[in-house]
Design a protein around this motif. Structure first.
Motif, short mmCIF file in Angstrom:
data_model
loop_
_atom_site.label_atom_id
_atom_site.label_comp_id
_atom_site.label_asym_id
_atom_site.label_seq_id
_atom_site.Cartn_x
_atom_site.Cartn_y
_atom_site.Cartn_z
N TYR A 1 -16.06 49.80 49.90
CA TYR A 1 -17.45 50.75 50.09
C TYR A 1 -18.41 49.36 51.44
CZ TYR A 1 -22.30 52.18 49.67
OH TYR A 1 -23.54 52.79 49.88
N GLU B 1 -9.64 48.33 48.93
CA GLU B 1 -10.40 49.86 48.59
C GLU B 1 -11.92 49.18 50.17
OE1 GLU B 1 -12.50 53.17 45.48
OE2 GLU B 1 -10.89 51.63 44.77
N GLU C 1 -21.44 60.01 45.45
CA GLU C 1 -21.50 59.05 44.04
C GLU C 1 -20.71 58.59 43.54
OE1 GLU C 1 -24.06 61.03 41.46
OE2 GLU C 1 -23.88 61.54 44.27
N ASN D 1 -16.61 55.37 50.85
CA ASN D 1 -16.25 54.59 50.66
C ASN D 1 -14.59 54.82 51.29
OD1 ASN D 1 -15.71 53.03 48.07
ND2 ASN D 1 -13.97 54.09 47.65
N SER E 1 -17.72 58.05 44.09
CA SER E 1 -16.45 57.58 44.12
C SER E 1 -17.16 55.63 44.49
CB SER E 1 -16.35 57.75 46.09
OG SER E 1 -17.82 57.84 46.79
N VAL E 2 -18.25 55.54 44.35
CA VAL E 2 -18.36 54.11 44.62
C VAL E 2 -18.99 53.27 42.94
CG1 VAL E 2 -18.58 53.81 46.80
CG2 VAL E 2 -20.77 54.28 45.22
N ARG F 1 -22.32 55.20 55.23
CA ARG F 1 -22.40 54.45 54.52
C ARG F 1 -21.33 55.52 53.42
NH1 ARG F 1 -25.08 55.14 50.14
NH2 ARG F 1 -26.33 56.55 51.11
N THR G 1 -18.36 50.07 42.15
CA THR G 1 -18.84 48.62 42.61
C THR G 1 -19.63 48.31 41.24
OG1 THR G 1 -21.04 50.04 43.73
CG2 THR G 1 -18.91 49.08 45.19
N ASP H 1 -21.36 49.75 54.63
CA ASP H 1 -23.06 50.50 55.04
C ASP H 1 -22.12 49.91 56.66
OD1 ASP H 1 -25.04 51.31 55.75
OD2 ASP H 1 -25.90 49.72 53.70
#
Length: 290
Positions: A127, A125, A209, A156, A211-212, A154, A215, A129
């Motif tokens: 994320y 997995e 958002e 995920n 989903s991330v 951007r 982080t 950018d």
């Protein structure tokens, strides 16, 4: 959105819970922890009395400090970035693309990445950018046979090799996804695509958002299947979970954890799913509650 999610978790708790002693994992000075106290404390968190974000930041920093978060190896033909279980890692690729790898993830790219091509292989997995370059698209290959093509965006993405499921949530930009059957999907911001076997589903996400959140040191389950729940706990805490009976995999799990120990996560899981667990070193054995 978060308040509604937490309220659903809180209301899903049973009216009465088992109050026996649970085994200690070495994370507490108290050798016997009453599960009813843990259940109440975590349920209050789920109901909205959240632990400050600083605690999650400290937890993440502590987990990363145990070992180098990202292991980089360079072979004659490729560069490999690997993040072990219980860790996360940040990478800046030669084209200035920024990648955050979740626990148990591996990213591979050719030695000549960025010179005419920008192709990577992801198992895990991450994320992304992606640095914008219309002339040279950024391409990601996955264990499920799914190909993702972007220019600057951007998103995920989850594609662990031990899972049949591929998932991508787009936060910004545009993405082209090619399924194993060569179907071309154009994904727009706030959309999520899930591909499993020969089927795919594209849906709108009100809060992409979310989903991330991993982080930020947040472990979140939202009607997650038990198999996927166990797999994520294994990667997050660096343990192995063994189910002694197939019935353990029934149902799903919803919860959100910010700084809870593995012991606390397992106890809440057992309350809501009617399970028992035992611990031997780093192996967790789950059995259905009789």
């Amino acid at each position: 959105m978060r308040e509604d999610f937490n309220r659903q978790i809180f209301e899903s708790f049973p009216d009465s819970v088992w109050t026996g002693d649970m085994p200690d994992l070495g994370n507490s000075s108290t050798k016997s922890t009453r599960i009813i106290k843990i259940a109440r404390r975590i349920s209050y968190v789920a109901a909205g009395l959240c632990i400050p974000f600083a605690a999650a930041t400290i937890l993440l920093a502590t987990r990363k400090a145990e070992a180098p978060s990202t292991i980089e190896t360079v072979a004659q033909s490729e560069i490999v970035y690997k993040v072990n279980n219980a860790l996360q890692g940040n990478i800046v690729l030669p084209d200035s693309t920024v990648v955050t790898l979740n626990s148990g993830s591996t990213l591979r790219l050719a030695q000549d990445f960025g010179t005419g091509t920008r192709t990577v292989n992801l198992d895990g997995e991450a994320y992304f950018d992606v640095h914008k370059d219309r002339k040279v698209p950024f391409i990601i290959n996955t264990p499920q046979g799914v190909e993702v093509k972007v220019t600057g965006t951007r998103f995920n993405m989850s594609c662990y090799s031990d899972s049949k499921e591929f998932g991508l949530t787009l936060l910004q930009g545009s993405v082209e996804v090619t399924t194993p059957k060569k179907e071309l999907l154009h994904i727009e911001p706030s959309q999520q695509v899930v591909i499993r076997d020969d089927f795919f589903n594209v849906s709108k996400k009100d809060a992409p958002e979310e989903s991330v959140v991993w982080t930020e040191g947040i472990l979140r389950f939202d009607h997650t299947s038990m198999r996927e729940t166990f797999a994520r706990i294994e990667r997050w805490y660096g343990v192995e979970i063994v189910a002694e009976d197939e019935s353990v995999y029934r149902g799903s799990f919803s919860a959100e954890f910010r700084s809870e120990t593995l012991n606390e996560v397992l106890q809440l899981l057992c309350i809501t799913s009617r399970l028992n667990y035992s611990v031997s070193d780093k192996t967790i054995t789950l059995t259905p509650k009789k």
